[in-house]
Design a protein around this motif. Structure first.
Motif, PDB file in Angstrom:
ATOM      1  N   ILE A  57       0.837  -1.206   0.000  1.00  9.60           N
ATOM      2  CA  ILE A  57       0.000   0.000   0.000  1.00  9.60           C
ATOM      3  C   ILE A  57       0.866   1.248   0.000  1.00  9.60           C
ATOM      4  N   ARG A  58       1.878   1.264   0.846  1.00 11.16           N
ATOM      5  CA  ARG A  58       2.729   2.457   0.987  1.00 11.16           C
ATOM      6  C   ARG A  58       3.564   2.731  -0.262  1.00 11.16           C
ATOM      7  N   SER A  59       4.050   1.658  -0.892  1.00 11.37           N
ATOM      8  CA  SER A  59       4.984   1.865  -2.007  1.00 11.37           C
ATOM      9  C   SER A  59       4.337   1.831  -3.383  1.00 11.37           C
ATOM     10  N   ARG A  60       3.154   1.175  -3.514  1.00 10.88           N
ATOM     11  CA  ARG A  60       2.595   0.965  -4.850  1.00 10.88           C
ATOM     12  C   ARG A  60       1.172   1.480  -5.060  1.00 10.88           C
ATOM     13  N   LEU A  61       0.365   1.517  -3.999  1.00 15.84           N
ATOM     14  CA  LEU A  61      -1.064   1.740  -4.213  1.00 15.84           C
ATOM     15  C   LEU A  61      -1.589   3.082  -3.725  1.00 15.84           C
ATOM     16  N   SER A  62      -0.771   3.854  -3.027  1.00 16.63           N
ATOM     17  CA  SER A  62      -1.270   5.081  -2.403  1.00 16.63           C
ATOM     18  C   SER A  62      -1.953   5.993  -3.407  1.00 16.63           C
ATOM     19  N   VAL A  63      -3.106   6.574  -2.994  1.00 16.05           N
ATOM     20  CA  VAL A  63      -3.880   7.415  -3.905  1.00 16.05           C
ATOM     21  C   VAL A  63      -3.953   8.864  -3.439  1.00 16.05           C
ATOM     22  N   ARG A  64      -3.396   9.150  -2.253  1.00  5.54           N
ATOM     23  CA  ARG A  64      -3.356  10.526  -1.788  1.00  5.54           C
ATOM     24  C   ARG A  64      -1.912  10.999  -1.768  1.00  5.54           C
ATOM     25  N   ASN A  65      -1.735  12.287  -1.556  1.00  8.65           N
ATOM     26  CA  ASN A  65      -0.383  12.814  -1.477  1.00  8.65           C
ATOM     27  C   ASN A  65       0.364  12.242  -0.274  1.00  8.65           C
ATOM     28  N   THR A  66      -0.373  11.956   0.804  1.00 14.75           N
ATOM     29  CA  THR A  66       0.241  11.372   1.986  1.00 14.75           C
ATOM     30  C   THR A  66       0.418   9.880   1.776  1.00 14.75           C
ATOM     31  N   SER A  67       1.624   9.380   1.987  1.00 14.82           N
ATOM     32  CA  SER A  67       1.917   7.978   1.741  1.00 14.82           C
ATOM     33  C   SER A  67       1.107   7.061   2.649  1.00 14.82           C
ATOM     34  N   GLY A  68       0.627   5.967   2.058  1.00 14.64           N
ATOM     35  CA  GLY A  68      -0.015   4.946   2.855  1.00 14.64           C
ATOM     36  C   GLY A  68      -1.518   4.878   2.743  1.00 14.64           C
ATOM     37  N   TYR A  69      -2.174   5.743   1.959  1.00 11.46           N
ATOM     38  CA  TYR A  69      -3.627   5.725   1.821  1.00 11.46           C
ATOM     39  C   TYR A  69      -4.030   5.051   0.512  1.00 11.46           C
ATOM     40  N   VAL A  70      -5.087   4.243   0.577  1.00  9.85           N
ATOM     41  CA  VAL A  70      -5.613   3.624  -0.625  1.00  9.85           C
ATOM     42  C   VAL A  70      -7.136   3.587  -0.506  1.00  9.85           C
ATOM     43  N   ASP A  71      -7.834   3.799  -1.620  1.00 13.05           N
ATOM     44  CA  ASP A  71      -9.301   3.738  -1.567  1.00 13.05           C
ATOM     45  C   ASP A  71      -9.774   2.318  -1.891  1.00 13.05           C
ATOM     46  N   ARG A  72     -11.061   2.064  -1.677  1.00 17.68           N
ATOM     47  CA  ARG A  72     -11.612   0.720  -1.853  1.00 17.68           C
ATOM     48  C   ARG A  72     -11.443   0.221  -3.280  1.00 17.68           C
ATOM     49  N   ALA A  73     -11.616   1.097  -4.248  1.00 18.29           N
ATOM     50  CA  ALA A  73     -11.509   0.683  -5.648  1.00 18.29           C
ATOM     51  C   ALA A  73     -10.095   0.183  -5.967  1.00 18.29           C
ATOM     52  N   SER A  74      -9.094   0.907  -5.486  1.00 17.62           N
ATOM     53  CA  SER A  74      -7.706   0.501  -5.723  1.00 17.62           C
ATOM     54  C   SER A  74      -7.393  -0.797  -5.003  1.00 17.62           C
ATOM     55  N   LEU A  75      -7.929  -0.951  -3.787  1.00 15.58           N
ATOM     56  CA  LEU A  75      -7.719  -2.179  -3.024  1.00 15.58           C
ATOM     57  C   LEU A  75      -8.341  -3.374  -3.745  1.00 15.58           C
ATOM     58  N   GLN A  76      -9.518  -3.185  -4.313  1.00 13.17           N
ATOM     59  CA  GLN A  76     -10.196  -4.268  -5.032  1.00 13.17           C
ATOM     60  C   GLN A  76      -9.434  -4.639  -6.304  1.00 13.17           C
ATOM     61  N   ALA A  77      -8.929  -3.634  -7.029  1.00 12.39           N
ATOM     62  CA  ALA A  77      -8.156  -3.899  -8.241  1.00 12.39           C
ATOM     63  C   ALA A  77      -6.885  -4.678  -7.916  1.00 12.39           C
ATOM     64  N   TYR A  78      -6.262  -4.318  -6.800  1.00 15.12           N
ATOM     65  CA  TYR A  78      -5.056  -5.014  -6.343  1.00 15.12           C
ATOM     66  C   TYR A  78      -5.374  -6.463  -5.994  1.00 15.12           C
ATOM     67  N   GLN A  79      -6.501  -6.694  -5.326  1.00 15.13           N
ATOM     68  CA  GLN A  79      -6.903  -8.046  -4.950  1.00 15.13           C
ATOM     69  C   GLN A  79      -7.181  -8.886  -6.198  1.00 15.13           C
TER      70      GLN A  79
END
Length: 295
Positions: A224-246
């Motif tokens: 999440i921290r290195s590949r999926l973050s969706v905000r300027n602050t490192s470590g945040y991911v939204d549900r859509a990105s989490l589902q795509a990753y899964q």
């Protein structure tokens, strides 16, 4: 100003890990070194309730090398903790005494409550971000090798917490013992998770509004921290990105996943399990965002 050298040692269920830290009033805490050694302690404990002589030998050799590294950094203080794999072993006291005699290190076996308190303190040390997030409904998911702790916060207050025997290594060993085809792992894992998490939902979630998930673990957090973050602050991911990753994890081989995320192939199975736990909780709670603070 004097700099203090401190070592933190984790005798975990899947690996032995040590961090060396510089501590100073001028710059706070800064990591100087980090070493780890894969040792599947939990595999024996969760299956046989006992740690074998062979693993004790290897463990003592690794911890002895940790002790030498500590001397090279002139470490003046340390803490060494063991979690569920050691705590649940019938011969844990004998093993801990062997470690003390043969390495000079005193390892303390800590219980679940002590471990969770350390985790909460570590997450809360990210002061501004943590206190902003927990103003709204929040669940902290601490995914360990032996169990998973889910704690619910509402308006900055801890309102409920529950420990579930859904650790990544424990689940991996259970799937392995069932002797099912690898192609069935995903569906069977979902069934195992749904059975316990549905009870958790009925008891604790009910009409709660959980907007955020905070996750601490050794696998999905780093992704999440290195590949999926969706905000300027490192470590945040939204549900859509989490589902795509899964969906990516489901549709690709272990080799492809290991190459994309730059990780050893033997850890991919544990990554899949950790990710499935977080996804299931996020779906049950209907959370909008997941935050991995990296503690």
């Amino acid at each position: 100003m004097a700099i203090k050298m401190f070592a933190a040692i984790d005798v975990g269920s899947f690996e032995l890990e040590m961090g060396i830290y510089e501590i100073s009033q001028s710059f706070g805490i800064r990591q100087a070194d980090h070493v780890r050694h894969v040792l599947a302690l939990g595999r024996e404990t969760y299956n046989d309730r006992k740690i074998s002589y062979r693993l004790v030998e290897e463990m003592c050799q690794v911890l002895k090398s940790f002790s030498e590294i500590m001397k090279s950094y002139r470490v003046t203080d340390y803490r060494a903790y063991a979690t569920s794999a050691m705590r649940e072993a019938k011969n844990s006291q004998i093993v801990l005494e062997q470690i003390r005699v043969r390495t000079g290190l005193t390892v303390k076996s800590i219980n679940n409550s002590e471990l969770r308190l350390m985790t909460y303190k570590a997450v809360a040390s990210k002061d501004a971000a943590f206190h902003k997030i927990v103003q709204k409904g929040t669940a902290i998911i601490d995914v360990g090798f032996g169990s998973t702790q889910i704690s619910l916060f509402d308006k900055d207050k801890l309102s409920a917490t529950q420990n579930l025997r859904l650790g990544v290594l424990r689940l991996y060993e259970k799937l392995h013992r069932l002797n099912v085809r690898p192609s069935r792992y995903g569906a069977l894992l979902d069934e195992l998770l749904e059975a316990q998490l549905s009870v958790f939902k009925k008891m604790y979630l009910k009409d709660r509004n959980i907007e955020n998930i905070i996750v601490t673990d050794d696998y999905i957090s780093e992704i999440i921290r290195s590949r999926l973050s969706v905000r300027n602050t490192s470590g945040y991911v939204d549900r859509a990105s989490l589902q795509a990753y899964q969906e990516y994890l489901t549709g690709h081989t272990d080799m492809e996943i290991a190459k994309r995320f730059d990780m050893p192939e033997e850890k991919v199975a544990l990554l899949r399990i950790s990710s499935a736990i977080v996804r299931q909780v996020a779906c049950l709670a209907d959370a909008k965002f997941v935050w991995a603070p990296g503690v």
